[in-house]
Design an enzyme around this catalytic site. Structure first.
Site, PDB file in Angstrom:
ATOM      1  CE  LYS A 160      -3.815  -1.980   2.717  1.00  0.00           C
ATOM      2  NZ  LYS A 160      -4.641  -1.792   3.930  1.00  0.00           N
ATOM      3  N   GLY A 166      -7.877   5.187  -1.901  1.00  0.00           N
ATOM      4  CA  GLY A 166      -8.679   5.031  -3.112  1.00  0.00           C
ATOM      5  C   GLY A 166      -8.181   3.954  -4.045  1.00  0.00           C
ATOM      6  CG  HIS A 210     -13.584  -1.527   3.763  1.00  0.00           C
ATOM      7  ND1 HIS A 210     -12.414  -1.235   3.093  1.00  0.00           N
ATOM      8  CD2 HIS A 210     -13.878  -0.419   4.479  1.00  0.00           C
ATOM      9  CE1 HIS A 210     -12.042  -0.004   3.384  1.00  0.00           C
ATOM     10  NE2 HIS A 210     -12.927   0.512   4.217  1.00  0.00           N
ATOM     11  NE  ARG A 294     -10.966  11.806   2.085  1.00  0.00           N
ATOM     12  CZ  ARG A 294     -11.681  10.732   1.762  1.00  0.00           C
ATOM     13  NH1 ARG A 294     -12.998  10.757   1.936  1.00  0.00           N
ATOM     14  NH2 ARG A 294     -11.124   9.637   1.277  1.00  0.00           N
TER      15      ARG A 294
END
Length: 662
Positions: A160, A166, A210, A294
């Site tokens: 990662k 994303g 998830h 966010r």
């Protein structure tokens, strides 16, 4: 207290529209920013004021901190809402706002910095006692160290990008022999997307869910959570379907996961909206994945089950007000599911698509919400994320929400470019998803060979023939378009039509029996078709009600051009072409050695030159479209004969990139 009366939204598309609507409802003056490519976008006209901040490329517009701060100062904006993506998790942007004495509607730069790096945040979570996946997150980034760490962790491994999300800079590696290739590709993609090639390694959790928890903090030290969202249905590590609550959630598990999320937020004195993401295995164990500092794309499902406006809460907290709700008062009512409507070609490896929205009709109904920033006639360009809208449904339980969402998607029409609408319907109708059993392996396991769109029915062809007849008949009556010679205003004349659906040519004949009744012959079969709605075509009409041999149907339609029609029945869209002559494009000129662009995009890398010898499987070039890198490989051995593109070129789909001679 940080009082402000005006808000600049440093974003575009549906999230900019969504923030502007809430801000205006709260009495704030709103300011939009836009690139030259977005001049006609809905968020621009919806705002009280709008400032152009540069050309289409994001680095020259939406990612340019100086231009956005200058726009805020020019319009005397008291605060900036960053939306999601772009600069929303950029600590330098938060610092720039503070230096300009502008309120940043989000957490502190320190919190963004701590959670913006997967390696640093994981180290912090381990210290805070939050469950984490075994892996490597240290600063030594040499190939040798990463190789050694991978051996210690054991395969399969997730590679990662430490600085982003994303799905960019992310690779799943099953074979140790593929590890070096994976970290090389991940570094390149991460550096291009986030400006950092730092990587972390994690033991791959096989087929987890998830699950993420919505947290909220204020400047008075209060931090609570608003329940969880299941975002397991993903493609290329990007979420496709999100829902709340999680189908397998229990109250004890929600309590433990919620406490872990709040602990993560408290460890950095978090203020504002944030999301703590976890992987949940089949035994009820969960592991910290990352924290997004966010508002999330999928926040509407939380709003619909809590009856809260998260943007309004953001604005209040940014003003310095305390949270108006306590943890014990948070209640989840019913169920909500959201899907992301993408401009992408589902039959071509889900590659991004571009084009003009010739028809855009959104669904309405009880429990339905559509967040979008799209106008009819608007161009979808390769510069931005391919998501064009979010369709959300709420129901008293999961099945009601799921059925409502399927019907909403069937009512939604978007014509002019390829979308994933039919794929979304298929996912929601899939038995594994319907049973609430989808994991992150759902798409891979349920669509191992990709997705094939439903086949057009005879009803599509009959409606298309009727619509072409009505349209051309009205034109003929006006005395124009000489190529339409043969269409008559008289009744009881048989009119032949040559139609093409996909690769299939179809001969149809239409005979008008009365003002509303028609006899249409198709494949040697005759059908009685009655036009129940007004038998005329107008620029604003988007649907027609017909009765075919006693069965009534509503067909949504849109003319892409004079000879191409989109017909949508029962959620299935069909493109039908009217052949006025036998001319066509000869594609035979493209030899088998031609390497063709699979989508619109930017030429990010060219790895070969004219005269180079290549073997099947060699990487030839890299294209970038909508924030994702797509690598092109040789399909045959040979020699590069000719290059048709240069580094940095913007190319269209099906453009020839290079040719290879045997």
């Amino acid at each position: 207290m940080s009082f402000f009366n005006s808000v600049l939204i440093a974003n575009r598309g549906e999230i900019a529209v969504r923030v502007i609507k809430t801000a205006k409802s709260q009495g704030y003056r709103t300011i939009a920013v836009y690139s030259q490519a977005d001049a006609d976008s809905p968020h621009v006209s919806l705002a009280d004021e709008a400032v152009c901040i540069g050309p289409a490329p994001v680095k020259e517009s939406y990612l340019n901190i100086d231009k956005i701060i200058a726009a805020a100062q020019r319009t005397k904006a008291g605060a900036i809402h960053p939306g999601y993506g772009f600069l929303s998790e950029n600590p330098e942007f938060a610092k720039a706002c503070a230096q300009a004495n502008i309120v940043f509607i989000g957490p502190s730069a320190r919190a963004i910095e701590l959670m913006g790096n997967k390696a640093a945040s994981k180290r912090l979570m381990l210290e805070a006692g939050v469950p984490c996946i075994p892996g490597y997150q240290d600063t030594d980034q040499s190939d040798e160290t990463l190789m050694a760490a991978s051996a210690d962790i054991g395969f399969p491994i997730m590679v990662k990008a430490a600085a982003g999300g994303g799905g960019r800079g992310m690779r799943l590696v099953d074979d140790p022999n593929e590890f070096h290739k994976a970290i090389t590709a991940a570094r390149s993609e991460a550096l291009n997307a986030f400006g950092s090639d730092e990587l972390i390694l994690e033991k791959a959790v096989i087929e987890p869910r998830h699950v993420e928890v919505q947290v909220f903090g204020d400047s008075h030290g209060n931090i609570i959570h608003f329940g969880e969202r299941d975002c397991s249905v993903q493609r290329r590590h990007q979420k496709v379907v999100e829902e709340s609550p999680c189908p397998v959630m229990t109250e004890p598990l929600r309590e433990r996961m919620g406490q872990a999320a709040v602990a993560a937020a408290k460890s950095i004195d978090y203020c504002g909206a944030g999301t703590v993401e976890f992987l949940l295995d089949g035994q009820g164990n969960f592991y910290f994945l990352e924290m997004n500092t966010r508002l999330q794309v999928e926040h509407p499902v939380t709003e619909m089950v809590t009856d809260l406006d998260l943007v309004a809460t953001q604005l209040n907290v940014a003003q310095g007000l305390p949270l108006e709700i306590q943890q014990s008062e948070v209640q989840l009512e019913g169920h909500a599911i959201e899907v992301r409507l993408y401009a992408e070609d589902t039959e071509n490896s889900f590659l991004p698509a571009t084009g003009k929205a010739e028809l855009w009709s959104i669904a309405e109904g009880e429990g339905i919400r559509v967040d979008h920033g799209l106008n009819v006639g608007q161009e979808i360009s390769p510069f931005y994320d391919p998501m064009v809208a979010k369709v959300i449904a709420w129901g008293s339980d999961r099945q009601v929400a799921r059925r409502r969402l399927i019907n909403a998607l069937k009512q939604t029409s978007l014509v002019g470019f390829e979308t994933n609408r039919e794929f979304l319907i298929d996912v929601l109708d899939n038995q594994v998803f319907a049973d609430g059993e989808a994991t992150t392996a759902f798409i891979e396991s349920q669509y191992p060979s990709g997705f094939t769109k439903p086949v057009s029915s005879h009803e599509h062809v009959l409606c298309a023939a009727l619509l072409f007849f009505i349209d051309k008949h009205s034109i003929a009556k006006q005395g124009s378009h000489q190529e339409l010679y043969g269409f008559s205003s008289g009744l009881s004349l048989i009119h032949p039509l040559n139609l093409t659906v996909g690769e299939k040519d179809i001969s149809v004949s239409v005979e008008q029996k009365s003002v509303t009744d028609y006899q249409i012959s198709l494949d040697e079969s005759g059908f009685q078709v009655r036009c129940i709605s007004a038998p005329s075509i107008t620029e604003t009409q988007e649907s027609i009600r017909v009765c075919i041999d006693g069965l009534q149907k509503t067909a949504k339609f849109g003319f892409i051009n004079a000879h191409t029609l989109s017909v949508q029945i029962d959620g299935v869209e069909s493109r039908v072409k009217l052949s006025m002559n036998n001319s066509g494009t000869d594609n035979a000129a493209l030899g088998s050695g031609s390497v063709i662009a699979p989508m619109h995009g930017n030429v990010l890398a060219i790895n070969v030159g004219v005269g180079d010898k290549v073997q099947a499987g060699d990487e030839l070039a890299v294209l970038e479209a909508m924030k994702m890198e797509h690598r092109l490989y040789a399909e045959q051995d040979g020699t590069v004969a000719e290059l048709f593109v240069q580094l940095g070129d913007q190319i269209v789909k099906d453009a020839i990139i290079l040719t290879i001679d045997n």
